[in-house]
Design a protein around this motif. Sequence first.
Motif, short mmCIF file in Angstrom:
data_model
loop_
_atom_site.label_atom_id
_atom_site.label_comp_id
_atom_site.label_asym_id
_atom_site.label_seq_id
_atom_site.Cartn_x
_atom_site.Cartn_y
_atom_site.Cartn_z
N THR A 1 4.84 2.37 10.30
CA THR A 1 4.63 1.31 9.30
C THR A 1 5.95 0.67 8.88
N LEU A 2 6.98 1.48 8.73
CA LEU A 2 8.24 0.99 8.14
C LEU A 2 9.19 0.38 9.14
N LEU B 1 5.52 5.98 0.04
CA LEU B 1 6.91 6.18 -0.33
C LEU B 1 7.04 7.36 -1.29
N ASP B 2 5.98 7.62 -2.05
CA ASP B 2 6.01 8.78 -2.93
C ASP B 2 6.07 10.08 -2.10
N THR B 3 5.34 10.09 -0.99
CA THR B 3 5.42 11.24 -0.09
C THR B 3 6.84 11.45 0.40
N LEU B 4 7.50 10.36 0.77
CA LEU B 4 8.88 10.43 1.26
C LEU B 4 9.81 10.96 0.18
N LYS C 1 0.83 -1.21 0.00
CA LYS C 1 0.00 0.00 0.00
C LYS C 1 0.86 1.26 0.00
N LEU C 2 2.02 1.18 0.65
CA LEU C 2 2.92 2.34 0.67
C LEU C 2 3.44 2.69 -0.72
N LYS C 3 3.39 1.71 -1.64
CA LYS C 3 3.86 1.97 -3.00
C LYS C 3 2.89 2.84 -3.78
N GLN C 4 1.66 2.96 -3.31
CA GLN C 4 0.64 3.69 -4.05
C GLN C 4 0.85 5.19 -3.88
N GLY C 5 1.16 5.84 -4.96
CA GLY C 5 1.53 7.25 -4.92
C GLY C 5 0.43 8.18 -4.48
N GLU C 6 -0.84 7.75 -4.63
CA GLU C 6 -1.91 8.65 -4.26
C GLU C 6 -2.12 8.72 -2.75
#
Length: 443
Positions: free
Chosen positions: A432-433, A407-410, A397-402
């Motif tokens: 989470t990480l 991770l996109d936020t990071l 789920k963290l891979k989802q940029g929206e």
Amino acid sequence: MLVFEWGESMSYRKLPLASLVVNPANDRHGELENETAAIAQLFATQELHMRSLAKDLVAKGEIFEPPLVFPSGDRYIVADGNRRTTCLKLLATPRRALTVELQEFFADCRKNWPGDFPDKVECRVKTDRDRVDDILFRRHTGVQGGIGQSTWNDRMKANFVIRTGKGGGLNVADEIERRLKDAKLLPGRKIPRSNLNRLLSAESLRNRLGISVRKGKRDIIRDEQETLTALHRVANDLASRTITLDDIWDTESKLAYIDALETEGVLPQIALKSKTSPGTPTPAPRVPHPIPAPPRPPVWPHLIPNVSYGVTWSAHLQRHRAIWEELQYKLDLGETPNAVSVLLRVLLELSIDNYVKRRQLTNVQEGDKLANKAGKVADHLHAASKIDKKYLGAIVKLKQGEEIVSLDTLNRYVHSPNFSVSPDHLNMLWATLAEFIVLCLEA
């Protein structure tokens, strides 16, 4: 002059400077990968002292205390005297210094050396590494502006205790020997207690063998019979000299031995909680007397909470450890959110790269984006039963940029000039990480 000690004579010898190795496991900095990294770390943390020491060596034309060394193959590792040895090596070969400025500094110093520069150094040679550690434990009591020995700080003392098991207020070997004796599992020969304490000097290593020592309390945390069987095997390996001090000298070698036990199926499994048999009445819960609520502890101001995550910091994880400690103890999340976001991004990628390298994942390509690498590593962890399906879904789920917490936020924290860093989002990301990063570091 001959120097005699109990059981030893001629412990002082002149050794070629080229045969001395600046210790990568120096307790001043913890375990590093090689001599070059050790020299770099000494200058990164003590450059002014190193320069002062070099000038003093040149002014006197000698070192006043021989380095303490122990043999390793055809070379000698410097256990004490690494700063002196480093200065001599760089005076002998200035181009080995890490910057042009330092190369020029040591070249200029070398010109002022009185007489011929020595190619041999008088050293105190000890073959018994336990004896070496006993000597180290009794030293380091004066700074003298960098010319004398630098006093160990708390981190350096902790490195020594973690590496050796000495002086930490614990004697794990005594407790293990007592438990093995009660279970009639003591080996026939005497267990070398100092070696057993060294092997189990870190909590993460003890946990893998089924025991825990925290705040003076010793517990068995896995299946008790399997834990005792594993401890019997370790005790027998040490008592029979199948495993010697050389085999468990540093964190890498300790991990290699315990990993080998895991491969053999020796390590204990996590104990299952006993279930109440059918028909057994459930005892009525006790009604506690009301007591005043304790005062709430102050909020921890850093990203990583002040708890132990059980990471075994091997030599190849030295930079990872430095970043981790900045995030856990130094950078205030409220005051430096931009710095924290960048370092979290770096720690995540370095940890993922560590897992890819150590586990030799062939499906991860050099040009893969961070999110893709994280997904592939998470898939591998799930296949190895290190994480469950629910946690795999959380990483995916963290891979989802929206997603806001993604991770996109990071990445945008690091690369976007118009993206505002949120401490709350960083806290949610860490929540989470954390488990994922620890598993990557423990690969």
